[in-house]
Design an enzyme around this catalytic site. Sequence first.
Site, PDB file in Angstrom:
ATOM      1  N   ARG A  27      11.607  16.157 -21.535  1.00 27.29           N
ATOM      2  CA  ARG A  27      10.552  15.161 -21.279  1.00 27.29           C
ATOM      3  C   ARG A  27      10.537  14.071 -22.354  1.00 27.29           C
ATOM      4  O   ARG A  27       9.473  13.580 -22.753  1.00 27.29           O
ATOM      5  CB  ARG A  27       9.162  15.827 -21.145  1.00 27.29           C
ATOM      6  CG  ARG A  27       9.092  16.873 -20.056  1.00 27.29           C
ATOM      7  CD  ARG A  27       9.314  16.297 -18.662  1.00 27.29           C
ATOM      8  NE  ARG A  27       9.430  17.352 -17.668  1.00 27.29           N
ATOM      9  CZ  ARG A  27      10.610  17.769 -17.165  1.00 27.29           C
ATOM     10  NH1 ARG A  27      11.752  17.215 -17.546  1.00 27.29           N
ATOM     11  NH2 ARG A  27      10.637  18.711 -16.258  1.00 27.29           N
ATOM     12  N   SER A  85       2.766  19.116 -13.219  1.00 26.65           N
ATOM     13  CA  SER A  85       2.575  20.141 -14.253  1.00 26.65           C
ATOM     14  C   SER A  85       1.899  19.501 -15.456  1.00 26.65           C
ATOM     15  O   SER A  85       2.425  18.539 -16.017  1.00 26.65           O
ATOM     16  CB  SER A  85       3.913  20.706 -14.700  1.00 26.65           C
ATOM     17  OG  SER A  85       4.483  21.420 -13.648  1.00 26.65           O
ATOM     18  N   GLU A 107       2.160  17.880 -21.078  1.00 22.66           N
ATOM     19  CA  GLU A 107       3.320  17.106 -20.616  1.00 22.66           C
ATOM     20  C   GLU A 107       2.798  15.768 -20.078  1.00 22.66           C
ATOM     21  O   GLU A 107       3.393  14.725 -20.269  1.00 22.66           O
ATOM     22  CB  GLU A 107       4.037  17.879 -19.496  1.00 22.66           C
ATOM     23  CG  GLU A 107       5.043  17.028 -18.747  1.00 22.66           C
ATOM     24  CD  GLU A 107       5.898  17.844 -17.781  1.00 22.66           C
ATOM     25  OE1 GLU A 107       6.090  19.055 -17.985  1.00 22.66           O
ATOM     26  OE2 GLU A 107       6.377  17.233 -16.816  1.00 22.66           O
TER      27      GLU A 107
HETATM   28  C1  LIG Z   1       2.932  16.602  -7.210  1.00 23.24           C
HETATM   29  C2  LIG Z   1       3.734  16.245  -8.430  1.00 23.24           C
HETATM   30  C3  LIG Z   1       4.938  16.874  -8.673  1.00 23.24           C
HETATM   31  C4  LIG Z   1       5.685  16.554  -9.814  1.00 23.24           C
HETATM   32  N1  LIG Z   1       6.867  17.198 -10.020  1.00 23.24           N
HETATM   33  C5  LIG Z   1       7.606  16.882 -11.105  1.00 23.24           C
HETATM   34  C6  LIG Z   1       8.864  17.527 -11.340  1.00 23.24           C
HETATM   35  O1  LIG Z   1       9.306  18.360 -10.566  1.00 23.24           O
HETATM   36  N2  LIG Z   1       9.550  17.172 -12.450  1.00 23.24           N
HETATM   37  C7  LIG Z   1       9.102  16.236 -13.328  1.00 23.24           C
HETATM   38  O2  LIG Z   1       9.787  15.945 -14.315  1.00 23.24           O
HETATM   39  N3  LIG Z   1       7.923  15.618 -13.129  1.00 23.24           N
HETATM   40  C8  LIG Z   1       7.171  15.910 -12.047  1.00 23.24           C
HETATM   41  N4  LIG Z   1       5.982  15.278 -11.843  1.00 23.24           N
HETATM   42  C9  LIG Z   1       5.498  14.308 -12.849  1.00 23.24           C
HETATM   43  C10 LIG Z   1       5.945  12.856 -12.606  1.00 23.24           C
HETATM   44  O3  LIG Z   1       6.215  12.605 -11.246  1.00 23.24           O
HETATM   45  C11 LIG Z   1       7.180  12.512 -13.439  1.00 23.24           C
HETATM   46  O4  LIG Z   1       6.938  12.714 -14.821  1.00 23.24           O
HETATM   47  C12 LIG Z   1       7.594  11.051 -13.232  1.00 23.24           C
HETATM   48  O5  LIG Z   1       8.837  10.823 -13.841  1.00 23.24           O
HETATM   49  C13 LIG Z   1       6.582  10.059 -13.798  1.00 23.24           C
HETATM   50  O6  LIG Z   1       6.908   8.777 -13.304  1.00 23.24           O
HETATM   51  P1  LIG Z   1       5.780   7.700 -13.049  1.00 23.24           P
HETATM   52  O7  LIG Z   1       6.424   6.449 -12.598  1.00 23.24           O
HETATM   53  O8  LIG Z   1       4.714   8.232 -12.187  1.00 23.24           O
HETATM   54  O9  LIG Z   1       5.259   7.498 -14.542  1.00 23.24           O
HETATM   55  P2  LIG Z   1       3.745   7.310 -15.010  1.00 23.24           P
HETATM   56  O10 LIG Z   1       2.966   8.544 -14.776  1.00 23.24           O
HETATM   57  O11 LIG Z   1       3.201   6.041 -14.471  1.00 23.24           O
HETATM   58  O12 LIG Z   1       3.970   7.140 -16.570  1.00 23.24           O
HETATM   59  C14 LIG Z   1       4.459   8.211 -17.361  1.00 23.24           C
HETATM   60  C15 LIG Z   1       4.878   7.604 -18.701  1.00 23.24           C
HETATM   61  O13 LIG Z   1       5.997   6.765 -18.477  1.00 23.24           O
HETATM   62  C16 LIG Z   1       5.736   5.456 -18.969  1.00 23.24           C
HETATM   63  N5  LIG Z   1       6.407   4.506 -18.082  1.00 23.24           N
HETATM   64  C17 LIG Z   1       6.314   4.411 -16.730  1.00 23.24           C
HETATM   65  N6  LIG Z   1       7.105   3.417 -16.273  1.00 23.24           N
HETATM   66  C18 LIG Z   1       7.685   2.870 -17.366  1.00 23.24           C
HETATM   67  C19 LIG Z   1       8.616   1.802 -17.568  1.00 23.24           C
HETATM   68  N7  LIG Z   1       9.092   1.063 -16.550  1.00 23.24           N
HETATM   69  N8  LIG Z   1       9.001   1.541 -18.828  1.00 23.24           N
HETATM   70  C20 LIG Z   1       8.531   2.252 -19.873  1.00 23.24           C
HETATM   71  N9  LIG Z   1       7.654   3.258 -19.752  1.00 23.24           N
HETATM   72  C21 LIG Z   1       7.246   3.554 -18.509  1.00 23.24           C
HETATM   73  C22 LIG Z   1       4.229   5.313 -18.968  1.00 23.24           C
HETATM   74  O14 LIG Z   1       3.807   4.382 -19.938  1.00 23.24           O
HETATM   75  C23 LIG Z   1       3.787   6.731 -19.308  1.00 23.24           C
HETATM   76  O15 LIG Z   1       3.768   6.939 -20.700  1.00 23.24           O
HETATM   77  C24 LIG Z   1       5.206  15.587 -10.723  1.00 23.24           C
HETATM   78  C25 LIG Z   1       3.996  14.929 -10.463  1.00 23.24           C
HETATM   79  C26 LIG Z   1       3.262  15.259  -9.334  1.00 23.24           C
HETATM   80  C27 LIG Z   1       1.963  14.537  -9.070  1.00 23.24           C
END
Ligand SMILES: Cc1cc2nc3c(=O)[nH]c(=O)nc-3n(C[C@H](O)[C@H](O)[C@H](O)COP(=O)(O)OP(=O)(O)OC[C@H]3O[C@@H](n4cnc5c(N)ncnc54)[C@H](O)[C@@H]3O)c2cc1C
Length: 300
Positions: free
Chosen positions: A171, A221, A291
């Site tokens: 992560r 998670s 996380e």
């Molecule tokens: C139902 C569900 C299931 C999930 N399953 C998984 C899984 O199996 N594995 C897993 O790893 N994660 C999982 N996640 C968590 C999540 O989907 C991942 O961590 C995903 O990569 C986050 O992406 P996001 O665009 O939503 O980021 P956000 O939640 O919007 O942001 C997360 C972080 O990334 C930063 N960020 C976002 N975009 C950028 C960018 N363009 N440049 C710089 N920083 C940025 C933000 O500032 C923040 O600090 C799950 C979430 C849910 C709701």
Amino acid sequence: MANNLMQEFPDIQILKDEPLSKYTNTKTGGPADWLAFPKDVAEVQKLVQFADANAMPLTVIGNASNLIVRDGGIEGLTMILTQMNGIQVEGNRVIAQAGASYIETTKAARDHSLTGLEFAAGIPGSVGGAIFMNAGAYGGETKNVASEVTAMLPDGTIKHYDNEELDFGYRHSAVQDNHGIVLEAVFDLKPGDQAEITALMDDLNARRAAKQPLELPSCGSVFKRPEGYFAGKLIHDAGLQGYTSGGAQVSTKHAGFIVNVDHGTATDYLNVIHHVQATVKEKFGVSLETEVRIIGRETE
Ligand SMILES: Cc1cc2nc3c(=O)[nH]c(=O)nc-3n(C[C@H](O)[C@H](O)[C@H](O)COP(=O)(O)OP(=O)(O)OC[C@H]3O[C@@H](n4cnc5c(N)ncnc54)[C@H](O)[C@@H]3O)c2cc1C
């Protein structure tokens, strides 16, 4: 500092005091002072340089699927890159803009019979968030497929990273350390059999739907895997499933998730998180680290 960012940048879609609960997966979170939706790299650069010159706090969010925004909202300028969502396939490479959905990126790979991204078929984030977090599932990790990333540094300069420079870990990626904004990522994949790719993606999504409370708002998670343990098992064994504060509840389907069951707030989420951490520490002596990223102003 400009009082009105909309006047400063008339060509960029910018909203004032916009509730972020409209954008987060948990459906919680206070307002962004300013929320901008840049359409291209030039617009991102204008906003970044403006924030830098005016000492204005700048936050980038992706699909907000791994995020809790406190109820006090976010100070300064927040950017969402959903308008930068192009996905191109060139040979064995999938090139995706940061605002593209990671799930759509896996589908583009499948449609071109490219294998390697199947693990991400159900990760509901953006490509930028996946790079930032080194998102992974079912034995796969973003670090195994992301070969190049283009990011913008806080002073507006562009930085290119290769896989090694991204320094991916659990992560973690170097973009976190450099406070970079991911603009684009290249995924290096291999030719595969489309039917096999589709079958694997369907299987992983079915396994996910069977185990995870996808029918309710959540942020995935909540806790990192503590060394030698599984967060979900510790939470289950501590008897915390179903624990509720306000409208946020430890999922009865998957102990690692906290779901929004009834108009919960970010404060409800944080109360549940703190209770889970304290109980697991007391019962098993294990510290659970989040996380999920927790950002924004404290409420008074
Ligand atoms: C139902 C569900 C299931 C999930 N399953 C998984 C899984 O199996 N594995 C897993 O790893 N994660 C999982 N996640 C968590 C999540 O989907 C991942 O961590 C995903 O990569 C986050 O992406 P996001 O665009 O939503 O980021 P956000 O939640 O919007 O942001 C997360 C972080 O990334 C930063 N960020 C976002 N975009 C950028 C960018 N363009 N440049 C710089 N920083 C940025 C933000 O500032 C923040 O600090 C799950 C979430 C849910 C709701």
